[in-house]
Design a protein around this motif. Structure first.
Motif: not given
Length: 175
Positions: A67-94
């Motif tokens: 949960x903390x890591x997700x919050x930090x990553x959301x902050x990274x997106x904010x700092x980089x003026x970007x939004x999370x995009x949906x990409x392929x995550x089949x490897x890790x989710x697999x």
């Protein structure tokens, strides 16, 4: 040995440029972010499957860290003026989904089921650690100290979780 330091394959000639590096960074941040979101939905299910209290506590700690890591990553997106995009995550989710299949195959054998949980969580943490390390190197090259610090904190959390799981696994195997 005939070294060609001025050849196109030479390390000193690799230059991604800031825009290409940022694109790479965000694409791979998206993948680890998506995997973390997938993991956070799956981890509570492991609490039901884990048999022994020490592992249940480790899973609860891992949930809090994710949960903390997700919050930090959301902050990274904010700092980089970007939004999370949906990409392929089949490897890790697999890997995560395969873990659950293996865990369910061990039902009825408490120790083996817990050991399967530990085995796969350690594998997942290792992938995350490697991902955060590469992203940290990219953040250094992008000259973003804040992003680098957030990624280091995520790496440290993943490393701490992996170490705890390794210690717990020794209880099952060594004793």
């Amino acid at each position: 040995m005939n070294e060609k330091t001025n050849s196109p394959d030479s390390w000193e000639h690799i230059n991604l440029g800031s825009e290409r590096l940022k694109k790479f960074f965000l694409m791979h941040l998206d993948r680890i972010y998506g995997a973390k979101l997938h993991l956070i939905t799956k981890l509570p299910m492991l609490l039901v499957e884990a048999q022994f209290t020490v592992l249940k506590n480790a899973i609860e700690d891992t949930v809090a860290n994710v949960e903390k890591q997700i919050a930090r990553m959301q902050l990274i997106y904010t700092l980089l003026d970007a939004d999370p995009a949906k990409g392929s995550i089949k490897g890790v989710t697999g890997l995560i989904d395969d873990a659950f299949e293996a865990i369910y195959q061990q039902q009825g054998e408490a120790e083996l089921q817990d050991l399967s949980i530990i085995f796969y969580l350690q594998n997942i943490e290792s992938v995350e650690m490697a991902s955060f390390q590469v992203l940290q190197m990219a953040a250094v090259k992008m000259h973003n100290v804040h992003v680098n610090k957030l990624l280091k904190d995520n790496y440290d959390d993943a490393k701490s979780d992996r170490t705890l799981l390794l210690l717990i696994s020794s209880k099952y195997i060594v004793t």
